[in-house]
Design a protein around this motif. Structure first.
Motif, PDB file in Angstrom:
ATOM      1  N   VAL A  57       0.864  -1.178   0.000  1.00  0.00           N
ATOM      2  CA  VAL A  57       0.000   0.000   0.000  1.00  0.00           C
ATOM      3  C   VAL A  57       0.902   1.229   0.000  1.00  0.00           C
ATOM      4  O   VAL A  57       1.759   1.376   0.851  1.00  0.00           O
ATOM      5  N   GLU A  58       0.711   2.094  -0.992  1.00  0.00           N
ATOM      6  CA  GLU A  58       1.492   3.317  -1.079  1.00  0.00           C
ATOM      7  C   GLU A  58       0.681   4.462  -0.479  1.00  0.00           C
ATOM      8  O   GLU A  58      -0.485   4.647  -0.818  1.00  0.00           O
ATOM      9  N   VAL A  59       1.307   5.225   0.416  1.00  0.00           N
ATOM     10  CA  VAL A  59       0.637   6.349   1.058  1.00  0.00           C
ATOM     11  C   VAL A  59       1.368   7.623   0.637  1.00  0.00           C
ATOM     12  O   VAL A  59       2.560   7.769   0.882  1.00  0.00           O
ATOM     13  N   ASP A  60       0.648   8.508  -0.023  1.00  0.00           N
ATOM     14  CA  ASP A  60       1.196   9.782  -0.478  1.00  0.00           C
ATOM     15  C   ASP A  60       0.351  10.918   0.055  1.00  0.00           C
ATOM     16  O   ASP A  60      -0.833  10.733   0.349  1.00  0.00           O
ATOM     17  N   PRO A  61       0.925  12.103   0.136  1.00  0.00           N
ATOM     18  CA  PRO A  61       0.116  13.266   0.519  1.00  0.00           C
ATOM     19  C   PRO A  61      -0.984  13.503  -0.523  1.00  0.00           C
ATOM     20  O   PRO A  61      -0.806  13.209  -1.708  1.00  0.00           O
ATOM     21  N   LEU A  62      -2.100  14.013  -0.065  1.00  0.00           N
ATOM     22  CA  LEU A  62      -3.214  14.305  -0.946  1.00  0.00           C
ATOM     23  C   LEU A  62      -2.844  15.447  -1.880  1.00  0.00           C
ATOM     24  O   LEU A  62      -2.285  16.459  -1.462  1.00  0.00           O
ATOM     25  N   ARG A  63      -3.156  15.292  -3.175  1.00  0.00           N
ATOM     26  CA  ARG A  63      -2.877  16.334  -4.166  1.00  0.00           C
ATOM     27  C   ARG A  63      -4.149  16.618  -4.958  1.00  0.00           C
ATOM     28  O   ARG A  63      -5.013  15.761  -5.098  1.00  0.00           O
ATOM     29  N   ASN A  64      -4.258  17.798  -5.485  1.00  0.00           N
ATOM     30  CA  ASN A  64      -5.369  18.180  -6.359  1.00  0.00           C
ATOM     31  C   ASN A  64      -6.730  17.973  -5.703  1.00  0.00           C
ATOM     32  O   ASN A  64      -7.668  17.508  -6.336  1.00  0.00           O
ATOM     33  N   TYR A  65      -6.835  18.309  -4.435  1.00  0.00           N
ATOM     34  CA  TYR A  65      -8.091  18.156  -3.715  1.00  0.00           C
ATOM     35  C   TYR A  65      -8.883  19.447  -3.814  1.00  0.00           C
ATOM     36  O   TYR A  65      -8.370  20.531  -3.545  1.00  0.00           O
ATOM     37  N   ILE A  66     -10.128  19.349  -4.220  1.00  0.00           N
ATOM     38  CA  ILE A  66     -10.986  20.520  -4.356  1.00  0.00           C
ATOM     39  C   ILE A  66     -12.240  20.286  -3.526  1.00  0.00           C
ATOM     40  O   ILE A  66     -12.927  19.277  -3.692  1.00  0.00           O
ATOM     41  N   LEU A  67     -12.532  21.230  -2.614  1.00  0.00           N
ATOM     42  CA  LEU A  67     -13.747  21.116  -1.817  1.00  0.00           C
ATOM     43  C   LEU A  67     -14.974  21.261  -2.707  1.00  0.00           C
ATOM     44  O   LEU A  67     -14.967  22.018  -3.673  1.00  0.00           O
ATOM     45  N   ALA A  68     -16.023  20.562  -2.361  1.00  0.00           N
ATOM     46  CA  ALA A  68     -17.292  20.708  -3.068  1.00  0.00           C
ATOM     47  C   ALA A  68     -17.919  22.050  -2.698  1.00  0.00           C
ATOM     48  O   ALA A  68     -17.485  22.729  -1.767  1.00  0.00           O
ATOM     49  N   GLU A  69     -18.959  22.417  -3.407  1.00  0.00           N
ATOM     50  CA  GLU A  69     -19.656  23.668  -3.139  1.00  0.00           C
ATOM     51  C   GLU A  69     -20.193  23.654  -1.709  1.00  0.00           C
ATOM     52  O   GLU A  69     -20.421  22.608  -1.126  1.00  0.00           O
ATOM     53  N   ASN A  70     -20.431  24.840  -1.152  1.00  0.00           N
ATOM     54  CA  ASN A  70     -20.887  24.959   0.236  1.00  0.00           C
ATOM     55  C   ASN A  70     -22.156  24.161   0.511  1.00  0.00           C
ATOM     56  O   ASN A  70     -22.307  23.590   1.584  1.00  0.00           O
ATOM     57  N   TYR A  71     -23.079  24.104  -0.438  1.00  0.00           N
ATOM     58  CA  TYR A  71     -24.329  23.389  -0.160  1.00  0.00           C
ATOM     59  C   TYR A  71     -24.132  21.879  -0.052  1.00  0.00           C
ATOM     60  O   TYR A  71     -25.000  21.175   0.412  1.00  0.00           O
ATOM     61  N   HIS A  72     -22.966  21.380  -0.448  1.00  0.00           N
ATOM     62  CA  HIS A  72     -22.674  19.951  -0.299  1.00  0.00           C
ATOM     63  C   HIS A  72     -21.990  19.649   1.040  1.00  0.00           C
ATOM     64  O   HIS A  72     -21.911  18.492   1.445  1.00  0.00           O
ATOM     65  N   GLN A  73     -21.468  20.660   1.714  1.00  0.00           N
ATOM     66  CA  GLN A  73     -20.733  20.447   2.958  1.00  0.00           C
ATOM     67  C   GLN A  73     -21.684  20.013   4.073  1.00  0.00           C
ATOM     68  O   GLN A  73     -22.826  20.435   4.128  1.00  0.00           O
ATOM     69  N   SER A  74     -21.199  19.158   4.948  1.00  0.00           N
ATOM     70  CA  SER A  74     -21.960  18.664   6.109  1.00  0.00           C
ATOM     71  C   SER A  74     -23.286  18.024   5.698  1.00  0.00           C
ATOM     72  O   SER A  74     -24.302  18.181   6.372  1.00  0.00           O
ATOM     73  N   HIS A  75     -23.278  17.285   4.621  1.00  0.00           N
ATOM     74  CA  HIS A  75     -24.502  16.692   4.088  1.00  0.00           C
ATOM     75  C   HIS A  75     -25.223  15.820   5.115  1.00  0.00           C
ATOM     76  O   HIS A  75     -26.441  15.909   5.269  1.00  0.00           O
ATOM     77  N   LEU A  76     -24.473  14.973   5.830  1.00  0.00           N
ATOM     78  CA  LEU A  76     -25.124  14.067   6.770  1.00  0.00           C
ATOM     79  C   LEU A  76     -25.645  14.795   8.010  1.00  0.00           C
ATOM     80  O   LEU A  76     -26.571  14.320   8.646  1.00  0.00           O
TER      81      LEU A  76
END
Length: 56
Positions: free
Chosen positions: A14-33
């Motif tokens: 298993v290769e573990v690398d730092p997260l790259r190219n991560y883009i947050l979803a729009e605000n209305y998608h945050q905290s969906h649950l």
């Protein structure tokens, strides 16, 4: 992972690398649950802490 190695009859890496190219979803998608505590119609959110395995 040991069960997978036994099934495949070889070592699993298993290769573990730092997260790259991560883009947050729009605000209305945050905290969906939190906004929709029932979760998704076909997913049991109470089982979220249970590991997924291919043996099930």
């Amino acid at each position: 992972m040991i069960a997978q190695e036994q099934r495949l009859k070889r070592k699993v890496a298993v290769e573990v690398d730092p997260l790259r190219n991560y883009i947050l979803a729009e605000n209305y998608h945050q905290s969906h649950l939190k906004k929709n505590p029932g979760g998704y119609c076909h997913i049991d959110v109470n089982a979220a802490g249970k590991p997924l395995t291919s043996e099930e």
